[in-house]
Scaffold this motif. Structure first.
Motif, mmCIF file in Angstrom:
data_model
loop_
_atom_site.group_PDB
_atom_site.id
_atom_site.type_symbol
_atom_site.label_atom_id
_atom_site.label_comp_id
_atom_site.label_asym_id
_atom_site.label_seq_id
_atom_site.Cartn_x
_atom_site.Cartn_y
_atom_site.Cartn_z
ATOM 1 N N ALA A 124 0.811 -1.219 0.000
ATOM 2 C CA ALA A 124 0.000 0.000 0.000
ATOM 3 C C ALA A 124 0.845 1.270 0.000
ATOM 4 C CB ALA A 124 -0.955 0.016 1.192
ATOM 5 N N LEU A 125 2.157 1.135 -0.159
ATOM 6 C CA LEU A 125 3.003 2.311 -0.369
ATOM 7 C C LEU A 125 3.224 2.574 -1.857
ATOM 8 C CD1 LEU A 125 5.883 1.968 2.284
ATOM 9 C CD2 LEU A 125 3.530 2.764 2.582
ATOM 10 N N GLU A 126 2.791 1.666 -2.720
ATOM 11 C CA GLU A 126 3.171 1.727 -4.135
ATOM 12 C C GLU A 126 2.298 2.687 -4.932
ATOM 13 O OE1 GLU A 126 4.890 1.156 -7.872
ATOM 14 O OE2 GLU A 126 5.558 1.443 -5.832
ATOM 15 N N THR A 127 2.543 3.979 -4.693
ATOM 16 C CA THR A 127 1.933 5.048 -5.458
ATOM 17 C C THR A 127 2.860 6.249 -5.386
ATOM 18 O OG1 THR A 127 0.145 6.702 -5.517
ATOM 19 C CG2 THR A 127 0.513 5.593 -3.426
ATOM 20 N N GLU A 135 1.065 2.511 -12.608
ATOM 21 C CA GLU A 135 1.814 2.108 -11.421
ATOM 22 C C GLU A 135 0.992 1.152 -10.573
ATOM 23 O OE1 GLU A 135 2.468 5.511 -8.911
ATOM 24 O OE2 GLU A 135 0.335 5.890 -8.642
ATOM 25 N N GLY A 136 1.647 0.597 -9.559
ATOM 26 C CA GLY A 136 0.953 -0.159 -8.520
ATOM 27 C C GLY A 136 0.068 -1.271 -9.029
ATOM 28 N N LYS A 168 7.216 -6.042 -10.378
ATOM 29 C CA LYS A 168 6.482 -4.952 -11.023
ATOM 30 C C LYS A 168 6.207 -5.258 -12.496
ATOM 31 C CE LYS A 168 7.576 -1.005 -8.150
ATOM 32 N NZ LYS A 168 7.912 0.424 -8.210
ATOM 33 N N ALA A 169 4.932 -5.438 -12.797
ATOM 34 C CA ALA A 169 4.535 -5.822 -14.152
ATOM 35 C C ALA A 169 4.838 -4.731 -15.164
ATOM 36 C CB ALA A 169 3.042 -6.164 -14.173
ATOM 37 N N GLU A 170 4.791 -3.475 -14.734
ATOM 38 C CA GLU A 170 5.031 -2.384 -15.679
ATOM 39 C C GLU A 170 6.493 -2.325 -16.132
ATOM 40 O OE1 GLU A 170 4.862 -0.345 -11.546
ATOM 41 O OE2 GLU A 170 3.995 -2.088 -12.579
#
Length: 370
Positions: free
Chosen positions: A252-255, A298-299, A276-278
């Motif tokens: 929940a920090l991934e932004t 993201e995220g 990370k898929a991106e």
């Protein structure tokens, strides 16, 4: 000109009104407003892109999809209202919710309303454990669980920070407390005992009292079970108040908002997140499509995209949108997806989930070199 009267006229008008493709309604539900709205945007954008591509390819079983958006603001009561609205609007599938505290109560309503649910982001084990115990076989997730995530973080700390004086902080939510407690289990199993275990409110803005307590206890590692908003404030205020501590948080920090709120204080913050898929080269064209649409995926963006795509593939395989039929199809094979192979167990959890450790630097979470 020949005129049509009575029932014949009504039938003709009705036939003219039938669209070329009947529509199947599906939903994306999450915090579209409120302090976690960045995650709602991730989920909505992912679902929108998936629906756009599915419809361009002919839809599901020859029918186009219509996407409904539900805003739960990560509030359990609002989540049940969203779920009831999805039922009344005759949705057959929902990609949601984001917060575990929303997904868990909503899942009961979706079961009764015959809506299949795939959450891209809710990690609390209770969601799928309890669903299966209640006979609900139509709940899935495209992310991992807190018992995997917590074990990953706990083992990382045991290996790299075995002498750390650890404070475990959690925000009392099913997600925050859940992931903090799973990390505590892993640490304790490995012989490390936390110095502090404290709860805080996710709406708090001033953490001076908590920071002073950590200073007295000489805390040098914070395990933060909660969301990016409080995490950014805690690490920023800790640095400002002279507490030289590191922090490790969770997905929940991934932004980008984490950096926007915490600034330079976020440098060095550790975080667990799936690969990370991106950043996967195979997704380069997909990522470009998002960026061409003025959005950086993201995220959980691609986890939401993958949830909708997996449901659509399973519905086509089942030749039905009936939740039981689609659930059986989801469990019947491995689906190639933007977030990797998706194979679901009886609970609806993905098999062999993986979490990596990332470190924040100058506004981006990068793979940890340790």
């Amino acid at each position: 000109m020949k005129r049509i009267y009575g029932a014949a006229a009504a039938a003709a008008i009705a036939m003219m009104a039938v669209p070329a493709f009947a529509q199947i309604k599906i939903g994306s539900a999450g915090p579209m407003t409120g302090q976690y709205a960045a995650f709602g945007e991730q989920m909505k954008r992912g679902a929108e892109m998936a629906v756009q591509e599915i419809n361009a390819a002919g839809g599901v079983n020859g029918q186009k999809l219509e996407l409904l958006i539900g805003d739960d603001a990560c509030d359990p009561k609002q989540a049940t209202a969203v779920a009831n609205k999805m039922v009344s609007d005759k949705a057959v599938f929902v990609a949601g919710h984001f917060c575990s505290g929303s997904s868990i109560p909503a899942s009961d309503i979706y079961k009764e309303g015959k809506i299949l649910q795939i959450t891209p982001a809710s990690t609390n084990p209770k969601l799928t454990d309890d669903a299966l115990a209640k006979g609900n076989t139509t709940v899935f997730r495209t992310c991992g669980r807190d018992d995997v995530q917590g074990t990953t973080v706990g083992n990382y700390l045991l290996k790299h920070y075995p002498k750390a004086r650890v404070a475990i902080l959690q925000d009392k939510s099913p997600y925050g407390k859940g992931v903090a407690d799973e990390t505590k289990k892993a640490l304790n199993k490995g012989g490390m005992r936390e110095v502090m275990y404290e709860a805080y409110n996710d709406t708090d803005k001033d953490f001076t009292a908590l920071i002073n307590k950590m200073k007295r206890e000489k805390i040098d590692m914070i395990v933060l079970g909660g969301y990016h908003t409080a995490a950014a404030l805690i690490i920023k205020q800790a640095k400002e108040q002279g507490l030289p501590t590191k922090m490790v948080g969770f997905d929940a920090l991934e932004t980008a908002e984490f950096y926007q709120l915490g600034g330079a204080a976020t440098n060095g913050v550790l975080m667990s997140f799936p690969p990370k898929a991106e950043d996967d080269p195979k997704n380069a064209d997909l990522v470009k499509k998002f960026r061409d649409a003025k959005y950086n995926p993201e995220g959980y963006t691609l986890f939401s995209y993958a949830a909708v795509k997996a449901w659509a593939q399973a519905a086509n395989k089942a030749k039905s949108t009936d939740p039981a039929a689609v659930a059986a199809a989801l469990r019947s094979q491995t689906y190639d997806s933007a977030v990797g192979p998706l194979a679901f167990d009886q609970k609806g959890d993905i098999k062999n989930p993986v979490y990596d450790i990332y470190v924040w630097k100058d506004g981006k979470a990068q793979p940890s070199s340790k």
